[in-house]
Write an enzyme that holds these catalytic residues in place. Structure first.
Site, PDB file in Angstrom:
ATOM      1  N   GLU A  37     -65.301 -47.133  20.005  1.00 32.27           N
ATOM      2  CA  GLU A  37     -63.858 -47.082  19.776  1.00 32.27           C
ATOM      3  C   GLU A  37     -63.193 -48.023  20.765  1.00 32.27           C
ATOM      4  O   GLU A  37     -63.731 -48.296  21.836  1.00 32.27           O
ATOM      5  CB  GLU A  37     -63.384 -45.640  20.014  1.00 32.27           C
ATOM      6  CG  GLU A  37     -61.953 -45.345  19.786  1.00 32.27           C
ATOM      7  CD  GLU A  37     -61.608 -43.868  20.048  1.00 32.27           C
ATOM      8  OE1 GLU A  37     -60.449 -43.523  19.815  1.00 32.27           O
ATOM      9  OE2 GLU A  37     -62.482 -43.092  20.487  1.00 32.27           O
ATOM     10  N   GLY A  64     -67.068 -55.643  27.650  1.00 32.82           N
ATOM     11  CA  GLY A  64     -67.925 -56.560  28.390  1.00 32.82           C
ATOM     12  C   GLY A  64     -69.369 -56.390  28.015  1.00 32.82           C
ATOM     13  O   GLY A  64     -69.729 -55.526  27.215  1.00 32.82           O
ATOM     14  N   GLU A  69     -67.633 -61.091  24.258  1.00 34.58           N
ATOM     15  CA  GLU A  69     -67.803 -59.636  24.272  1.00 34.58           C
ATOM     16  C   GLU A  69     -66.508 -58.926  23.886  1.00 34.58           C
ATOM     17  O   GLU A  69     -66.542 -57.918  23.174  1.00 34.58           O
ATOM     18  CB  GLU A  69     -68.295 -59.158  25.644  1.00 34.58           C
ATOM     19  CG  GLU A  69     -69.753 -59.473  25.917  1.00 34.58           C
ATOM     20  CD  GLU A  69     -70.710 -58.580  25.148  1.00 34.58           C
ATOM     21  OE1 GLU A  69     -70.307 -57.515  24.628  1.00 34.58           O
ATOM     22  OE2 GLU A  69     -71.901 -58.947  25.071  1.00 34.58           O
ATOM     23  N   GLU A 128     -66.563 -56.475  20.648  1.00 33.82           N
ATOM     24  CA  GLU A 128     -66.367 -55.041  20.835  1.00 33.82           C
ATOM     25  C   GLU A 128     -65.018 -54.528  20.351  1.00 33.82           C
ATOM     26  O   GLU A 128     -64.894 -53.349  20.023  1.00 33.82           O
ATOM     27  CB  GLU A 128     -66.567 -54.666  22.306  1.00 33.82           C
ATOM     28  CG  GLU A 128     -67.996 -54.840  22.755  1.00 33.82           C
ATOM     29  CD  GLU A 128     -68.265 -54.425  24.183  1.00 33.82           C
ATOM     30  OE1 GLU A 128     -69.442 -54.240  24.521  1.00 33.82           O
ATOM     31  OE2 GLU A 128     -67.301 -54.281  24.972  1.00 33.82           O
TER      32      GLU A 128
END
Length: 140
Positions: free
Chosen positions: A111, A41, A57, A61
């Protein structure tokens, strides 16, 4: 441009992505909560909806692409002090998928990894509460 006399909160969006009894989390690459696990997020950009920010997001990510029409709102989270950076309100969205895609830690995520919902690590922010609400909303 109009100037308001009232302060404005920061606006964020989080995505809870389930695959069977697992959930995708990211290990934060930046403060606050650097190296802790969290939901994918981030901040909502001007001109986008929170749902659009949630899927953006997630992709930035983790590398996972989902459609904005596949997610549903779990809730709005606005508890005072939920983010040490200041007054922050988050819209949390959930989605269930049938098979786990390959994931990686990109952008500000160090990660990304799948975890059993029965064995979650310690989580940043109020993400334990958000995940609990999401689990109830999808009936796991």
């Amino acid at each position: 441009m109009y100037s308001y006399q009232y302060p404005r909160p920061a606006y964020t969006a989080d995505t809870i992505i389930f695959c069977k009894d697992e959930i995708l989390l990211i290990r934060r690459g930046n403060e606050p909560y650097k190296d802790m696990w969290a939901l994918p997020g981030g901040f909502v950009n001007e001109g986008e909806t929170s749902a659009e920010a949630a899927v953006r997001e997630l992709q930035e990510e983790t590398g996972v692409n989902i459609g904005v029409d596949t997610i549903h709102l779990v809730g709005i989270y606005d508890t005072i002090g939920r983010d040490p950076r200041g007054w922050t309100i988050s819209a949390a969205y959930a989605v269930s998928i049938d098979s786990k895609p390959m994931v990686g830690g990109y952008d500000d995520a160090a990660e990304a990894m799948w975890f059993s919902i029965k064995n979650l690590p310690e989580l940043a922010f109020d993400h334990k509460k958000i995940i609990s609400d999401a689990i109830a909303s999808v009936g796991l």
